[in-house]
Motif scaffolding. Structure first.
Motif, PDB file in Angstrom:
ATOM      1  N   UNK A  90       0.808  -1.339  -0.181  1.00 39.01           N
ATOM      2  CA  UNK A  90       0.220   0.092  -0.090  1.00 39.01           C
ATOM      3  C   UNK A  90       0.867   1.316  -0.033  1.00 39.01           C
ATOM      4  N   UNK A  91       1.892   1.088   0.910  1.00 38.52           N
ATOM      5  CA  UNK A  91       2.815   2.260   0.795  1.00 38.52           C
ATOM      6  C   UNK A  91       3.463   2.561  -0.521  1.00 38.52           C
ATOM      7  N   UNK A  92       4.029   1.347  -0.928  1.00 39.44           N
ATOM      8  CA  UNK A  92       4.462   1.511  -2.122  1.00 39.44           C
ATOM      9  C   UNK A  92       4.106   1.940  -3.430  1.00 39.44           C
ATOM     10  N   UNK A  93       2.717   1.701  -3.302  1.00 41.09           N
ATOM     11  CA  UNK A  93       1.658   1.825  -4.401  1.00 41.09           C
ATOM     12  C   UNK A  93       1.491   3.593  -4.547  1.00 41.09           C
ATOM     13  N   UNK A 146      13.424  -0.440   1.113  1.00 36.21           N
ATOM     14  CA  UNK A 146      12.644   0.035   0.158  1.00 36.21           C
ATOM     15  C   UNK A 146      13.296   1.160  -0.405  1.00 36.21           C
ATOM     16  N   UNK A 147      13.909   2.077   0.233  1.00 38.86           N
ATOM     17  CA  UNK A 147      14.378   3.463  -0.481  1.00 38.86           C
ATOM     18  C   UNK A 147      15.589   2.841  -1.371  1.00 38.86           C
ATOM     19  N   UNK A 148      16.347   1.894  -0.987  1.00 39.79           N
ATOM     20  CA  UNK A 148      17.301   1.513  -1.670  1.00 39.79           C
ATOM     21  C   UNK A 148      17.025   1.050  -3.124  1.00 39.79           C
ATOM     22  N   UNK A 149      15.789   0.237  -2.960  1.00 42.66           N
ATOM     23  CA  UNK A 149      15.176  -0.345  -4.361  1.00 42.66           C
ATOM     24  C   UNK A 149      14.739   0.594  -5.379  1.00 42.66           C
ATOM     25  N   UNK A 161       6.721  -6.109  -7.639  1.00 46.52           N
ATOM     26  CA  UNK A 161       7.904  -6.812  -7.673  1.00 46.52           C
ATOM     27  C   UNK A 161       8.933  -6.045  -6.646  1.00 46.52           C
ATOM     28  N   UNK A 162       8.796  -5.086  -6.167  1.00 41.38           N
ATOM     29  CA  UNK A 162       9.640  -4.575  -5.201  1.00 41.38           C
ATOM     30  C   UNK A 162       9.187  -5.221  -3.840  1.00 41.38           C
ATOM     31  N   UNK A 163       8.169  -5.445  -3.510  1.00 38.35           N
ATOM     32  CA  UNK A 163       7.607  -6.022  -2.525  1.00 38.35           C
ATOM     33  C   UNK A 163       7.994  -7.645  -2.187  1.00 38.35           C
ATOM     34  N   UNK A 164       7.881  -8.001  -3.566  1.00 43.26           N
ATOM     35  CA  UNK A 164       8.213  -9.667  -3.661  1.00 43.26           C
ATOM     36  C   UNK A 164       9.761  -9.488  -3.415  1.00 43.26           C
TER      37      UNK A 164
END
Length: 109
Positions: A30-33, A71-74, A45-48
């Protein structure tokens, strides 16, 4: 006949206030979206990738800070705009100076 069941170890997330809860894939997604909205980034993909890293690690506990850094690194390598969006919420920028400092840091890399 016998059946073997693969048992996965649950990852415990240690929050800023010290409380603990089970890792919630949906919460991370949710945060990434939100950060990746209208950007060419596959948040799923990042969450995976992060979930795989957590399952492959030798520890069953991780802090929210460590997850945020993953997360920030990705995002830094995939999309700078999504990175700045996520960082602005994660790092809780209080004013424009800290926000600009983060942008300058991004430019150096």
């Amino acid at each position: 006949t016998t059946f073997e069941v693969v048992e996965s170890v649950q990852t415990i997330v240690i929050k800023k206030n010290g409380s603990k809860q089970l890792f919630d894939r949906q919460k991370l997604l949710s945060g990434l979206l939100k950060a990746c909205e209208k950007r060419p980034v596959n948040a799923e993909e990042i969450v995976n990738e992060i979930e795989a890293e957590l399952h492959n690690s030798l520890t069953n506990e991780i802090t929210t800070q460590e997850i945020g850094e993953l997360v920030m690194d990705k995002l830094r390598h995939k999309d700078e705009v999504a990175y700045v969006r996520f960082a602005s919420v994660y790092r809780e920028f209080k004013d424009i100076e800290t926000f600009l400092a983060a942008l300058k840091q991004l430019q150096k890399k």
